[in-house]
Design an enzyme around this catalytic site. Sequence first.
Site, PDB file in Angstrom:
ATOM      1  CB  THR A 124       2.616   1.392 -10.996  1.00 48.64           C
ATOM      2  OG1 THR A 124       4.215   1.334 -10.685  1.00 48.64           O
ATOM      3  CG2 THR A 124       2.329   2.809  -9.909  1.00 48.64           C
ATOM      4  CG  ASP A 125       6.443  -2.019  -9.433  1.00 50.43           C
ATOM      5  OD1 ASP A 125       6.425  -0.960  -9.969  1.00 50.43           O
ATOM      6  OD2 ASP A 125       7.575  -2.905  -9.916  1.00 50.43           O
ATOM      7  CD  GLU A 126       7.761   3.935 -10.117  1.00 47.62           C
ATOM      8  OE1 GLU A 126       7.817   4.795  -9.592  1.00 47.62           O
ATOM      9  OE2 GLU A 126       8.321   3.483 -11.165  1.00 47.62           O
ATOM     10  CE1 TYR A 149       3.045   7.117 -12.579  1.00 46.37           C
ATOM     11  CE2 TYR A 149       4.772   5.822 -11.484  1.00 46.37           C
ATOM     12  CZ  TYR A 149       3.673   5.764 -12.415  1.00 46.37           C
ATOM     13  OH  TYR A 149       3.119   4.633 -12.994  1.00 46.37           O
ATOM     14  CE  LYS A 153      -0.859   4.833 -11.582  1.00 45.76           C
ATOM     15  NZ  LYS A 153      -1.938   4.836 -12.828  1.00 45.76           N
TER      16      LYS A 153
HETATM   17  P1  NAD Z   1       2.130   6.924 -21.121  1.00 45.93           P
HETATM   18  O1  NAD Z   1       2.478   7.968 -20.581  1.00 45.93           O
HETATM   19  O2  NAD Z   1       2.657   6.200 -22.452  1.00 45.93           O
HETATM   20  O3  NAD Z   1       0.593   7.091 -21.768  1.00 45.93           O
HETATM   21  C1  NAD Z   1      -0.512   7.652 -20.853  1.00 45.93           C
HETATM   22  C2  NAD Z   1      -1.680   8.140 -21.561  1.00 45.93           C
HETATM   23  O4  NAD Z   1      -2.575   8.906 -20.843  1.00 45.93           O
HETATM   24  C3  NAD Z   1      -1.209   9.049 -22.895  1.00 45.93           C
HETATM   25  O5  NAD Z   1      -1.949   8.660 -23.892  1.00 45.93           O
HETATM   26  C4  NAD Z   1      -1.964  10.599 -22.238  1.00 45.93           C
HETATM   27  O6  NAD Z   1      -2.029  11.107 -23.611  1.00 45.93           O
HETATM   28  C5  NAD Z   1      -3.057   9.969 -21.575  1.00 45.93           C
HETATM   29  N1  NAD Z   1      -3.300  11.146 -20.501  1.00 45.93           N
HETATM   30  C6  NAD Z   1      -2.673  11.793 -19.616  1.00 45.93           C
HETATM   31  N2  NAD Z   1      -3.533  12.689 -19.017  1.00 45.93           N
HETATM   32  C7  NAD Z   1      -4.755  12.340 -19.570  1.00 45.93           C
HETATM   33  C8  NAD Z   1      -6.085  12.770 -19.047  1.00 45.93           C
HETATM   34  N3  NAD Z   1      -6.356  13.907 -18.273  1.00 45.93           N
HETATM   35  N4  NAD Z   1      -7.256  12.267 -19.674  1.00 45.93           N
HETATM   36  C9  NAD Z   1      -7.170  11.303 -20.556  1.00 45.93           C
HETATM   37  N5  NAD Z   1      -5.944  10.861 -21.180  1.00 45.93           N
HETATM   38  C10 NAD Z   1      -4.745  11.221 -20.438  1.00 45.93           C
HETATM   39  O7  NAD Z   1       1.872   5.625 -20.010  1.00 45.93           O
HETATM   40  P2  NAD Z   1       1.933   4.048 -20.039  1.00 45.93           P
HETATM   41  O8  NAD Z   1       3.252   3.721 -19.783  1.00 45.93           O
HETATM   42  O9  NAD Z   1       1.153   3.490 -21.148  1.00 45.93           O
HETATM   43  O10 NAD Z   1       1.312   3.853 -18.650  1.00 45.93           O
HETATM   44  C11 NAD Z   1      -0.300   3.633 -18.677  1.00 45.93           C
HETATM   45  C12 NAD Z   1      -0.542   3.152 -17.342  1.00 45.93           C
HETATM   46  O11 NAD Z   1      -0.096   2.131 -16.565  1.00 45.93           O
HETATM   47  C13 NAD Z   1      -0.329   4.491 -16.281  1.00 45.93           C
HETATM   48  O12 NAD Z   1      -1.625   4.703 -15.293  1.00 45.93           O
HETATM   49  C14 NAD Z   1       0.899   3.904 -15.654  1.00 45.93           C
HETATM   50  O13 NAD Z   1       0.933   4.554 -14.150  1.00 45.93           O
HETATM   51  C15 NAD Z   1       0.711   2.251 -15.588  1.00 45.93           C
HETATM   52  N6  NAD Z   1       1.913   1.518 -15.327  1.00 45.93           N
HETATM   53  C16 NAD Z   1       2.834   2.024 -16.400  1.00 45.93           C
HETATM   54  C17 NAD Z   1       3.981   0.867 -16.366  1.00 45.93           C
HETATM   55  C18 NAD Z   1       5.002   1.067 -17.266  1.00 45.93           C
HETATM   56  O14 NAD Z   1       6.165   0.567 -17.200  1.00 45.93           O
HETATM   57  N7  NAD Z   1       4.757   1.728 -18.576  1.00 45.93           N
HETATM   58  C19 NAD Z   1       4.023  -0.038 -15.306  1.00 45.93           C
HETATM   59  C20 NAD Z   1       2.814  -0.139 -14.427  1.00 45.93           C
HETATM   60  C21 NAD Z   1       1.725   0.625 -14.498  1.00 45.93           C
HETATM   61  O1  DAU Z   2       7.493  -0.088 -12.201  1.00 49.63           O
HETATM   62  C1  DAU Z   2       6.563   0.496 -12.928  1.00 49.63           C
HETATM   63  C2  DAU Z   2       6.945   1.990 -13.322  1.00 49.63           C
HETATM   64  O2  DAU Z   2       8.149   1.813 -14.095  1.00 49.63           O
HETATM   65  C3  DAU Z   2       5.784   2.683 -14.133  1.00 49.63           C
HETATM   66  O3  DAU Z   2       4.785   2.795 -12.918  1.00 49.63           O
HETATM   67  C4  DAU Z   2       6.304   3.982 -14.661  1.00 49.63           C
HETATM   68  O4  DAU Z   2       5.178   4.511 -15.302  1.00 49.63           O
HETATM   69  C5  DAU Z   2       7.136   3.700 -15.448  1.00 49.63           C
HETATM   70  O5  DAU Z   2       7.843   4.852 -15.775  1.00 49.63           O
HETATM   71  C6  DAU Z   2       8.417   2.702 -14.816  1.00 49.63           C
HETATM   72  O6  DAU Z   2       9.248   3.506 -13.642  1.00 49.63           O
HETATM   73  P1  DAU Z   2      10.943   3.838 -13.546  1.00 49.63           P
HETATM   74  O7  DAU Z   2      11.115   4.836 -12.995  1.00 49.63           O
HETATM   75  O8  DAU Z   2      11.278   2.482 -13.061  1.00 49.63           O
HETATM   76  O9  DAU Z   2      11.117   3.545 -15.120  1.00 49.63           O
HETATM   77  P2  DAU Z   2      12.233   4.510 -15.907  1.00 49.63           P
HETATM   78  O10 DAU Z   2      12.140   3.614 -17.314  1.00 49.63           O
HETATM   79  O11 DAU Z   2      12.243   5.921 -15.949  1.00 49.63           O
HETATM   80  O12 DAU Z   2      13.592   4.164 -15.396  1.00 49.63           O
HETATM   81  C7  DAU Z   2      14.055   2.658 -15.178  1.00 49.63           C
HETATM   82  C8  DAU Z   2      15.127   2.765 -14.473  1.00 49.63           C
HETATM   83  O13 DAU Z   2      16.332   3.367 -15.054  1.00 49.63           O
HETATM   84  C9  DAU Z   2      15.418   3.448 -13.231  1.00 49.63           C
HETATM   85  O14 DAU Z   2      15.893   2.758 -12.132  1.00 49.63           O
HETATM   86  C10 DAU Z   2      15.887   4.925 -13.616  1.00 49.63           C
HETATM   87  C11 DAU Z   2      17.059   4.369 -14.510  1.00 49.63           C
HETATM   88  N1  DAU Z   2      17.327   5.348 -15.617  1.00 49.63           N
HETATM   89  C12 DAU Z   2      16.235   5.926 -16.413  1.00 49.63           C
HETATM   90  C13 DAU Z   2      16.383   6.820 -17.211  1.00 49.63           C
HETATM   91  C14 DAU Z   2      15.257   7.493 -18.066  1.00 49.63           C
HETATM   92  C15 DAU Z   2      18.477   5.577 -15.874  1.00 49.63           C
HETATM   93  O15 DAU Z   2      19.509   5.138 -15.182  1.00 49.63           O
HETATM   94  N2  DAU Z   2      18.708   6.664 -17.099  1.00 49.63           N
HETATM   95  C16 DAU Z   2      17.603   7.150 -17.477  1.00 49.63           C
HETATM   96  O16 DAU Z   2      17.829   8.063 -18.313  1.00 49.63           O
END
Ligand code: NAD
Ligand code: DAU
Length: 347
Positions: A124-126, A149, A153
């Site tokens: 992730t970019d985080e 988190y 990562k």
């Molecule tokens: P998500 O939370 O929707 O899904 C995570 C999945 O992993 C779930 O199905 C969960 O059951 C499974 N899981 C958790 N622990 C496990 C374990 N120990 N063994 C096997 N499976 C397990 O997450 P997402 O948003 O789909 O993100 C997927 C990946 O992409 C993550 O690695 C996250 O860090 C990365 N990512 C997410 C975003 C985003 O914006 N959502 C952006 C960049 C990177």
């Molecule tokens: O940048 C990639 C990441 O993006 C992934 O690695 C993470 O898995 C994914 O959860 C996401 O992280 P963020 O923290 O950026 O996403 P989130 O949707 O939780 O929040 C987006 C922005 O909105 C952040 O600035 C916090 C704000 N927010 C979030 C929630 C849930 C609010 O203002 N109110 C809210 O209730």
Amino acid sequence: MNILVTGGAGFIGSNFIRLVLDESEQRIVNLDLLTYAGNLANLAGLEQHPRYRFVRGDIGDRALVAGLLTAEKIDAVVNFAAESHVDRSIDAPRVFLETNTLGTQALLEVAADQQITRFVQISTDEVYGSLGAQGRFTESSRLQPNSPYAASKAAADLICRAYHQTFGLPVMITRCSNNYGPYQFPEKLIPLMIANALEQKPLPVYGDGQNVRDWIYVDDHCRAIDRVLRNGQPGEVYNIGGQSELPNIELVKTLLAQLEKPESLIEFVPDRPGHDRRYAIDASKIASELGWQPRVRFAEGLAQTIRWYVANRSWWEKIRSGEYQAYYETMYGASGRHAAGPTPEDS
Ligand code: NAD
Ligand code: DAU
């Protein structure tokens, strides 16, 4: 190619599986623990697919993973499995280290033992921390994670690098910005705000609402991962971004306008501790080396996403009727961290 996808019952993993099954001849084994975020409804219709198999289990279970890699003749691993929500990592950091860091190490160990030919780590970019008003993250930006988190990562990224350098495992790391689209768990900003607006509930915006995220439609992220899986260079990191930077408050107002709901639903609430101010991705490396570009414009992707949540109300209503309620209360209830009330800006 036979691919082991981990975490494929989550948001991005399930979109990736659908895309790969639709657009290639590859076979997929999906290993997912089905935590609160894993949902087999995300994969509905694929149960009998001839090139797909689901296995419930933990990426940290070495014996299970080793058995699967052998029995299924796995060539490549794409590791999506993770605890993915920043807010939860503030309340309960340990499981983030267990799954995201140690779970990844276990997977790497078994993959290296069995000489897997491609391993893509979905990062992730985080991991880069937070930006000021200027600049964008490149692959050589310093790792400065701010939440548990992000730190879990970043640690996983470093252990991936070590498995490449020390054991010769062909690992590639992708670092993507904020995804949005169908099947995203309604704890994340966009689906949470859509669901609350549809139910006429307050929309909790953290702090001053000026935090900026760089949004990418989930399909574009999945296509980028597919490129890296096929053509990426082992040992390399690839940034992926949507070229769609937006302050949260603007995004929330856009959602309300599209849903024809009033802005009076917006509620400014106390900020997330350690809240990163801005993310922005420089994705020129994957563009020039692998020929990837995002296809979906933000306005189009957002409209599509809103349509999906409106049409699939039962999908998110089911989630929100379960243990999600306790989570919501802890976060946004009267004594929750983000309880409505005067914010620092008011004083
Ligand atoms: P998500 O939370 O929707 O899904 C995570 C999945 O992993 C779930 O199905 C969960 O059951 C499974 N899981 C958790 N622990 C496990 C374990 N120990 N063994 C096997 N499976 C397990 O997450 P997402 O948003 O789909 O993100 C997927 C990946 O992409 C993550 O690695 C996250 O860090 C990365 N990512 C997410 C975003 C985003 O914006 N959502 C952006 C960049 C990177
Ligand atoms: O940048 C990639 C990441 O993006 C992934 O690695 C993470 O898995 C994914 O959860 C996401 O992280 P963020 O923290 O950026 O996403 P989130 O949707 O939780 O929040 C987006 C922005 O909105 C952040 O600035 C916090 C704000 N927010 C979030 C929630 C849930 C609010 O203002 N109110 C809210 O209730």
